[in-house]
Design a protein around this motif. Structure first.
Motif, short mmCIF file in Angstrom:
data_model
loop_
_atom_site.label_atom_id
_atom_site.label_comp_id
_atom_site.label_asym_id
_atom_site.label_seq_id
_atom_site.Cartn_x
_atom_site.Cartn_y
_atom_site.Cartn_z
N ASP A 88 24.27 80.23 58.05
CA ASP A 88 24.67 80.44 56.66
C ASP A 88 23.61 80.02 55.66
N LYS A 143 34.33 80.27 50.79
CA LYS A 143 34.94 81.50 50.31
C LYS A 143 35.19 82.49 51.45
N LYS A 144 34.33 82.43 52.47
CA LYS A 144 34.51 83.32 53.62
C LYS A 144 35.61 82.83 54.55
N GLU A 159 29.74 76.51 49.26
CA GLU A 159 30.80 77.28 48.59
C GLU A 159 30.90 78.69 49.16
N THR A 160 29.76 79.30 49.50
CA THR A 160 29.78 80.64 50.07
C THR A 160 30.52 80.64 51.40
N VAL A 161 30.29 79.61 52.21
CA VAL A 161 30.99 79.49 53.49
C VAL A 161 32.48 79.31 53.28
N LYS A 170 20.10 82.34 52.82
CA LYS A 170 20.03 81.44 51.67
C LYS A 170 19.20 80.21 52.06
N ASP A 226 25.74 75.90 46.71
CA ASP A 226 25.93 77.35 46.80
C ASP A 226 26.19 77.78 48.24
N ILE A 227 25.45 77.17 49.17
CA ILE A 227 25.63 77.50 50.59
C ILE A 227 27.01 77.07 51.05
N VAL A 234 18.31 78.45 46.39
CA VAL A 234 19.69 78.19 45.95
C VAL A 234 19.95 76.69 46.02
#
Length: 240
Positions: A120, A88-89, A84-86, A148, A81-82, A77
């Motif tokens: 993460d 969003k959580k 943004e994923t965090v 990821k 991406d890493i 990834v």
């Protein structure tokens, strides 16, 4: 790419990775193997039964336990991406960067440790670094399917990017502050050095703090995966 062993194949089934087929040893009678075969059938994945010598020939580890899955190559990834994923959580991020970890056994062990600690994402470099392969997958015991991993050209540029995103970047290395007396909460990125040279000088200069694991023995260094384990679980303890 091949995924070998009961545990690794079981964890693989929990992901959305494309599985071409699973090679299963003829004559498996134990309850655990039968249960796994039933699960594979539930997922409607192609099963190819074969004699032991066929699996032995296909296996790199020679520890396939009667199961070898054939999957597409691992997809890395982006660092974004890493992050943004965090975001969003809605929680504090926890990332591990590897600075020239060359041994695939260490990489596999680090992935397993990080997954267990709820990291993460892991960041490795494209050059002078072990990459994800069948051996790393096997050593990680399937943890690779749940973490990821980003691969970057320049770790120092990536550290600057993480700082801009609000991460505190700290290197785990000799000559720093006691890790047990340091604050590891908030958005955290830990840098783990390679087997021989530790964290590189320029990379250490980019970090905001150096963390040291206190030791009492005569040997003053730890294996990269062991050092990573100590560091991430101390961070997990504080963050809980």
């Amino acid at each position: 790419m091949k995924v070998e062993g009961r545990n690794a194949v079981r964890e693989l089934l929990k992901t959305d990775r494309d599985i071409d087929k699973i090679l299963v040893q003829n004559g498996l009678r134990d309850a655990e193997s039968k249960k796994l075969i039933d699960i594979i059938r539930e997922y409607k994945i192609k099963i190819q039964f074969a004699d032991t010598f066929v699996l032995d020939k296909e296996s790199q580890s020679k520890k396939h336990q009667g199961f070898i899955a054939f999957v597409s190559e691992y997809s890395y990834v982006d660092v974004e991406d890493i992050i943004e994923t965090v975001q969003k959580k809605g929680k504090d991020g926890f990332i591990v960067l590897l600075n020239e970890v060359l041994d695939p056994h260490n990489l596999g062990s680090i992935i397993r440790v990080c997954e267990c600690a709820g990291v993460d994402g892991i960041i490795i470099t494209k050059n002078r670094s072990a990459s994800v392969n069948d051996l790393v997958m096997r050593i990680s015991e399937g943890a690779l399917n749940h973490v990821k991993i980003a691969r970057v050209v320049n770790i120092n540029h990536t550290i600057e990017k993480l700082k801009e995103a609000g991460y505190w970047v700290m290197a785990v290395e000799l000559g720093g502050d006691n890790i047990y007396e340091s604050d590891l909460t908030g958005n955290l990125a830990l840098v783990i050095g390679g087997e021989d040279s530790g964290v590189k000088r320029l990379t250490k200069e980019k970090c905001e703090k150096i963390l040291t694991i206190p030791m009492k023995g005569k040997v003053n260094s730890l294996n990269a995966s062991v050092a990573c384990g100590v560091a991430v679980f101390e961070a997990l303890r504080q963050r809980n």
